[in-house]
Design a protein around this motif. Structure first.
Motif, PDB file in Angstrom:
ATOM      1  N   ASP A 231       0.836  -1.189   0.000  1.00  0.00           N
ATOM      2  CA  ASP A 231       0.000   0.000   0.000  1.00  0.00           C
ATOM      3  C   ASP A 231       0.878   1.249   0.000  1.00  0.00           C
ATOM      4  O   ASP A 231       2.060   1.192   0.333  1.00  0.00           O
ATOM      5  CB  ASP A 231      -0.887   0.010   1.256  1.00  0.00           C
ATOM      6  CG  ASP A 231      -2.016  -1.000   1.143  1.00  0.00           C
ATOM      7  OD1 ASP A 231      -2.209  -1.512   0.018  1.00  0.00           O
ATOM      8  OD2 ASP A 231      -2.669  -1.277   2.152  1.00  0.00           O
ATOM      9  N   GLN A 232       0.253   2.344  -0.353  1.00  0.00           N
ATOM     10  CA  GLN A 232       0.917   3.647  -0.262  1.00  0.00           C
ATOM     11  C   GLN A 232       1.450   3.844   1.154  1.00  0.00           C
ATOM     12  O   GLN A 232       0.803   3.472   2.123  1.00  0.00           O
ATOM     13  CB  GLN A 232      -0.108   4.711  -0.619  1.00  0.00           C
ATOM     14  CG  GLN A 232       0.340   6.117  -0.362  1.00  0.00           C
ATOM     15  CD  GLN A 232      -0.834   7.065  -0.462  1.00  0.00           C
ATOM     16  OE1 GLN A 232      -1.737   6.848  -1.266  1.00  0.00           O
ATOM     17  NE2 GLN A 232      -0.835   8.097   0.349  1.00  0.00           N
ATOM     18  N   ASP A 233       2.675   4.401   1.263  1.00  0.00           N
ATOM     19  CA  ASP A 233       3.367   4.597   2.542  1.00  0.00           C
ATOM     20  C   ASP A 233       3.860   3.282   3.136  1.00  0.00           C
ATOM     21  O   ASP A 233       4.246   3.231   4.299  1.00  0.00           O
ATOM     22  CB  ASP A 233       2.495   5.302   3.589  1.00  0.00           C
ATOM     23  CG  ASP A 233       2.347   6.778   3.292  1.00  0.00           C
ATOM     24  OD1 ASP A 233       3.235   7.326   2.622  1.00  0.00           O
ATOM     25  OD2 ASP A 233       1.339   7.361   3.710  1.00  0.00           O
ATOM     26  N   GLY A 234       3.857   2.226   2.348  1.00  0.00           N
ATOM     27  CA  GLY A 234       4.311   0.936   2.858  1.00  0.00           C
ATOM     28  C   GLY A 234       5.796   0.749   2.612  1.00  0.00           C
ATOM     29  O   GLY A 234       6.401   1.396   1.760  1.00  0.00           O
ATOM     30  N   VAL A 235       6.403  -0.141   3.379  1.00  0.00           N
ATOM     31  CA  VAL A 235       7.797  -0.510   3.160  1.00  0.00           C
ATOM     32  C   VAL A 235       7.922  -1.999   3.455  1.00  0.00           C
ATOM     33  O   VAL A 235       7.293  -2.522   4.367  1.00  0.00           O
ATOM     34  CB  VAL A 235       8.751   0.317   4.051  1.00  0.00           C
ATOM     35  CG1 VAL A 235       8.383   0.201   5.502  1.00  0.00           C
ATOM     36  CG2 VAL A 235      10.193  -0.109   3.844  1.00  0.00           C
ATOM     37  N   TYR A 305      11.917   3.995   8.873  1.00  0.00           N
ATOM     38  CA  TYR A 305      11.296   4.739   7.787  1.00  0.00           C
ATOM     39  C   TYR A 305      10.221   5.664   8.329  1.00  0.00           C
ATOM     40  O   TYR A 305       9.255   5.207   8.941  1.00  0.00           O
ATOM     41  CB  TYR A 305      10.703   3.789   6.754  1.00  0.00           C
ATOM     42  CG  TYR A 305      10.087   4.523   5.585  1.00  0.00           C
ATOM     43  CD1 TYR A 305      10.817   5.497   4.905  1.00  0.00           C
ATOM     44  CD2 TYR A 305       8.793   4.255   5.173  1.00  0.00           C
ATOM     45  CE1 TYR A 305      10.266   6.184   3.847  1.00  0.00           C
ATOM     46  CE2 TYR A 305       8.233   4.944   4.101  1.00  0.00           C
ATOM     47  CZ  TYR A 305       8.968   5.904   3.451  1.00  0.00           C
ATOM     48  OH  TYR A 305       8.429   6.590   2.397  1.00  0.00           O
ATOM     49  N   ASP A 306      10.416   6.950   8.126  1.00  0.00           N
ATOM     50  CA  ASP A 306       9.424   7.948   8.478  1.00  0.00           C
ATOM     51  C   ASP A 306       8.562   8.171   7.248  1.00  0.00           C
ATOM     52  O   ASP A 306       8.975   8.841   6.307  1.00  0.00           O
ATOM     53  CB  ASP A 306      10.145   9.229   8.910  1.00  0.00           C
ATOM     54  CG  ASP A 306       9.170  10.331   9.309  1.00  0.00           C
ATOM     55  OD1 ASP A 306       8.005  10.274   8.873  1.00  0.00           O
ATOM     56  OD2 ASP A 306       9.593  11.245  10.038  1.00  0.00           O
ATOM     57  N   SER A 307       7.354   7.593   7.243  1.00  0.00           N
ATOM     58  CA  SER A 307       6.549   7.619   6.019  1.00  0.00           C
ATOM     59  C   SER A 307       5.922   8.991   5.788  1.00  0.00           C
ATOM     60  O   SER A 307       5.371   9.234   4.723  1.00  0.00           O
ATOM     61  CB  SER A 307       5.460   6.545   6.089  1.00  0.00           C
ATOM     62  OG  SER A 307       4.550   6.850   7.124  1.00  0.00           O
TER      63      SER A 307
ATOM     64  N   LEU B 191      -2.291  -1.826   9.806  1.00  0.00           N
ATOM     65  CA  LEU B 191      -3.066  -1.649   8.573  1.00  0.00           C
ATOM     66  C   LEU B 191      -3.031  -0.213   8.069  1.00  0.00           C
ATOM     67  O   LEU B 191      -3.006   0.036   6.864  1.00  0.00           O
ATOM     68  CB  LEU B 191      -4.524  -2.029   8.829  1.00  0.00           C
ATOM     69  CG  LEU B 191      -4.948  -3.442   8.524  1.00  0.00           C
ATOM     70  CD1 LEU B 191      -6.443  -3.569   8.725  1.00  0.00           C
ATOM     71  CD2 LEU B 191      -4.586  -3.834   7.108  1.00  0.00           C
ATOM     72  N   GLY B 193      -0.951   2.514   9.288  1.00  0.00           N
ATOM     73  CA  GLY B 193       0.303   3.273   9.309  1.00  0.00           C
ATOM     74  C   GLY B 193       0.144   4.673   9.847  1.00  0.00           C
ATOM     75  O   GLY B 193       0.335   5.648   9.135  1.00  0.00           O
ATOM     76  N   MET B 197       4.621   6.019  10.881  1.00  0.00           N
ATOM     77  CA  MET B 197       4.742   4.567  10.699  1.00  0.00           C
ATOM     78  C   MET B 197       4.344   4.158   9.289  1.00  0.00           C
ATOM     79  O   MET B 197       3.365   4.674   8.743  1.00  0.00           O
ATOM     80  CB  MET B 197       3.833   3.871  11.713  1.00  0.00           C
ATOM     81  CG  MET B 197       3.831   2.363  11.609  1.00  0.00           C
ATOM     82  SD  MET B 197       3.096   1.625  13.085  1.00  0.00           S
ATOM     83  CE  MET B 197       2.610   0.033  12.442  1.00  0.00           C
ATOM     84  N   PRO B 198       5.120   3.244   8.673  1.00  0.00           N
ATOM     85  CA  PRO B 198       4.732   2.751   7.349  1.00  0.00           C
ATOM     86  C   PRO B 198       3.479   1.886   7.441  1.00  0.00           C
ATOM     87  O   PRO B 198       3.079   1.438   8.511  1.00  0.00           O
ATOM     88  CB  PRO B 198       5.924   1.905   6.901  1.00  0.00           C
ATOM     89  CG  PRO B 198       7.013   2.169   7.864  1.00  0.00           C
ATOM     90  CD  PRO B 198       6.375   2.650   9.128  1.00  0.00           C
ATOM     91  N   VAL B 199       2.866   1.640   6.266  1.00  0.00           N
ATOM     92  CA  VAL B 199       1.666   0.809   6.178  1.00  0.00           C
ATOM     93  C   VAL B 199       2.088  -0.630   5.887  1.00  0.00           C
ATOM     94  O   VAL B 199       2.996  -0.871   5.094  1.00  0.00           O
ATOM     95  CB  VAL B 199       0.764   1.339   5.044  1.00  0.00           C
ATOM     96  CG1 VAL B 199      -0.437   0.431   4.849  1.00  0.00           C
ATOM     97  CG2 VAL B 199       0.318   2.757   5.354  1.00  0.00           C
TER      98      VAL B 199
END
Lengths: 373, 263
Positions: A231-235, A305-307, B191, B193, B197-199
């Motif tokens: 998803d967006q903002d995922g890592v 990671y700072d999203s 879920l 993020g 925090m990342p998702v």
């Protein structure tokens, strides 16, 4: 020291053990100044009490030893999470090992101390020692003996043989050290342009496709990544995977554990403004960016990671890398940008690497500016 | 009656009148029972218009310098932010940090849970997004704690410390400790993020894997991971090293001194 009396064999045989001990002491210049029996020998009751206590301690030590062996071999030592049945029993495994081992050693030590204090005689002995150098006679004769030996064996005259001999013995010692340490010395440039400082597990071998696989800690769990998986903002942490490695547990484990392989695949929000570094304009795939996890400062995992700000932070020395500027370091001691992996999506919709990192992964080294060796 | 006393009475009367008018004019917090469908969404909209609209806008579009758009955040984000007291925000300095939740959104009460569900349903109906799982409480705790530990170290430990004791980020911000997080809050955090925090989507960490991670966090937090009796804060090897050095070495020095004094 020479004896002042010339005693013959029959005379010595006639002497009692005590007389012989005194003779030996006087020959060594030892004089017993005071002597009294141990505390425990004062009366029969005290002797019995102390003897029993020592016996008890020795038996206790043996019992602790038996308990240690029993706990070590039979107590359930496998991890049981809190709440599950058997968790409390498991919790006692390590403490019990410590307690029984301590009991074994402590009881034995206490028995020894008690025995010595109770039954060894209290004795003060004095030995006369000479002060200063040996008498002149001894020094001159010893030196002459040594020189004479050098003359007679010929090492004094044959300098060539002597030096070679000393060298040979020295080299023998060095060879021993070489066998021990030689295995630790490696030439990092042995592989020339393929040497491990330039390449990682992402380097294509024989043109085989290198997929991005999610690292799960379980090498048998093979999950290739597609864009819709993140998803967006995922890592997500990914490692290289080749179809020829499927089922080869050693190679799969190698790919996960090799220190320069881990890559973090990030998905930025769709409208993010990214200023890629020169030469890095086409390494990403849409909003997906793949960066090495290894900090270019000292090789820690730069993985915080700072999203919100799209920054990767290294926890060791607080180096920060701006993903929106192509991995450029913006804070802290790191001097080089995080290496970026060129990625794309294959016909089946899976992420694949388009080659190895263009830049060396991890901390810098002397030859880094040369680009190759 | 002196002038001063008259003034004081006047002020008192004015205050009483103001308080009474406030009680009459401001509606009581909306409550929701087990509703579903459109009724629940309407309920959620009413709650939104009381608590959220001033920063997030009348159509969830957000307001410049006040609050981000909520289109597409999903009810998972709503549940996490509101049940942990991060939202509604009272002071901008509190942004992003856990507080006591607002009474009408307290997840420990029936009414709070109903209000959370209604507010989530409204946000979900407008923009979609990641959803709160159907399971609750113990159903969200997985069975494979060990695998959860592997996944936690791979995905979470960088920021939250290897046993969930929090850590640091740049610019004075810090990832929170997981000491008080409920299974629902951990699940919805993964879920959605929240904040920096990342998702972690369900394809990246499957629902089963998320539950294993939750089981791991529950297994190691508190004093659950302290077979020695006390966990020393579980901040890492430095604390343990200092304690071993001071206490252990100190004890050895004392024993050595005692032996020296006895002989």
């Amino acid at each position: 020291m020479s004896s002042e009396k010339d005693l013959t064999g029959p005379e010595l045989q006639r002497m009692s053990r005590k007389e012989l001990v005194e003779l030996g002491n006087s020959l060594d210049g030892v004089r017993v100044a005071a002597e009294e029996p141990g505390r425990g020998a004062a009366d029969a009751r005290s002797e019995r009490r102390r003897r029993r206590l020592v016996t008890l301690l020795l038996v206790a030590s043996l019992m602790f030893a038996g308990a240690f062996i029993w706990v070590y071999n039979l107590w359930p030592s496998a991890y049981v999470p809190p709440g599950a049945p058997g968790h409390t029993t498991y919790l006692f495994y390590t403490p019990l090992l410590g307690i029984t081992f301590f009991g074994m050693v402590a009881a034995l030590a206490a028995a020894m101390v008690l025995y010595v204090k109770s039954f060894y005689p209290n004795e003060v002995a004095v030995q006369e020692l000479e002060i200063g150098p040996s008498p002149e006679t001894e020094r001159f004769t010893a030196a002459a003996t040594f020189a004479e030996a050098g003359e007679q064996t010929g090492f004094g005259r044959r300098t060539m043989v002597r030096r070679l001999g000393i060298t040979a013995f020295g080299i023998l010692g060095l060879v021993g050290g070489m066998v021990g340490l030689g295995g630790l010395v490696r030439n990092p440039w042995e592989g020339r342009d393929d040497s491990p400082l330039w390449t990682t597990g992402w380097k294509p071998i024989g043109g085989e496709t290198v997929y991005l696989r999610i690292a799960t800690g379980d090498p048998t769990d093979i999950r290739r990544v597609r864009p819709e998986d993140i998803d967006q903002d995922g890592v997500v942490t990914v490692v290289p995977f080749r179809e020829s490695e499927r089922g080869d547990i050693e190679k799969l484990r190698d790919a996960e554990s090799s220190p320069d392989n881990p890559v973090q695949l990030l998905r930025l929000p769709p409208d993010t403004q990214v200023r890629n570094l020169p030469g890095r304009e086409d390494l990403h795939h849409g909003d997906f960016y793949a960066f090495s996890k290894i900090c270019t400062h000292l090789g820690c995992p730069a993985t915080l990671y700072d999203s919100q700000q799209q920054i990767l932070l290294c926890p060791c020395h607080q180096s920060e890398f701006a993903i929106t500027e192509g991995g450029r370091p913006i804070f802290g001691p790191a001097a080089r940008p995080l290496p970026q992996l060129p990625i794309t999506v294959d016909a089946d919709g899976y992420f694949v690497a388009r080659g190895d990192f263009p830049d060396p992964v991890g901390p810098s080294f002397w030859e880094i500016r040369r680009g190759s060796h | 009656m002196t002038r001063r006393v008259r003034h004081a009475l006047l002020v008192l009367a004015a205050l009483v009148a103001l308080g009474g008018a406030y009680t009459l004019l401001v509606p009581a917090p909306q409550t929701a029972s087990a509703q579903s469908g459109q009724a629940q969404i309407d309920q959620g909209r009413a709650l939104y218009e009381q608590a959220c609209i001033s920063c997030h806008g009348s159509n969830l579009q957000g307001a410049p310098d006040r609050g981000p758009s909520l289109v597409g955040v999903g009810d998972a984000a709503v549940y996490f932010q509101v049940s942990t007291g991060r939202m509604p925000l009272a002071r901008s300095e509190d942004r992003g940090y856990r507080r006591v939740p607002a009474p009408e959104f307290d997840p420990d009460t029936d009414q709070g849970r109903a209000n959370l569900a209604a507010l989530g349903a409204y946000i979900q109906s407008v923009g979609g997004g990641p959803q709160v799982p159907a399971e609750t409480g113990p159903q969200l705790i997985g069975s494979d704690v060990g695998h959860g530990g592997d996944l936690f170290r791979l995905n979470c430990a960088y920021c939250h410390n290897f046993t969930g004791r929090g850590g640091i980020l740049g610019a004075g911000r810090y990832p929170p400790r997981l000491e008080a997080a409920t299974p629902e809050q951990m699940y919805t955090a993964m879920l959605s993020g929240p904040m920096a925090m990342p998702v972690f989507s369900d394809k990246q960490l499957t629902p089963e894997e998320k539950k294993d991670i939750i089981a791991y966090v529950l297994a190691v937090r508190g004093q659950n991971n302290a077979p020695g009796g006390y966990d020393l804060g579980e901040l890492g090897p430095s604390t343990e090293g200092v304690i071993a050095f001071l206490v252990g070495l100190g004890a050895l020095v004392l024993v050595a001194a005692w032996i020296g004094a006895r002989s």
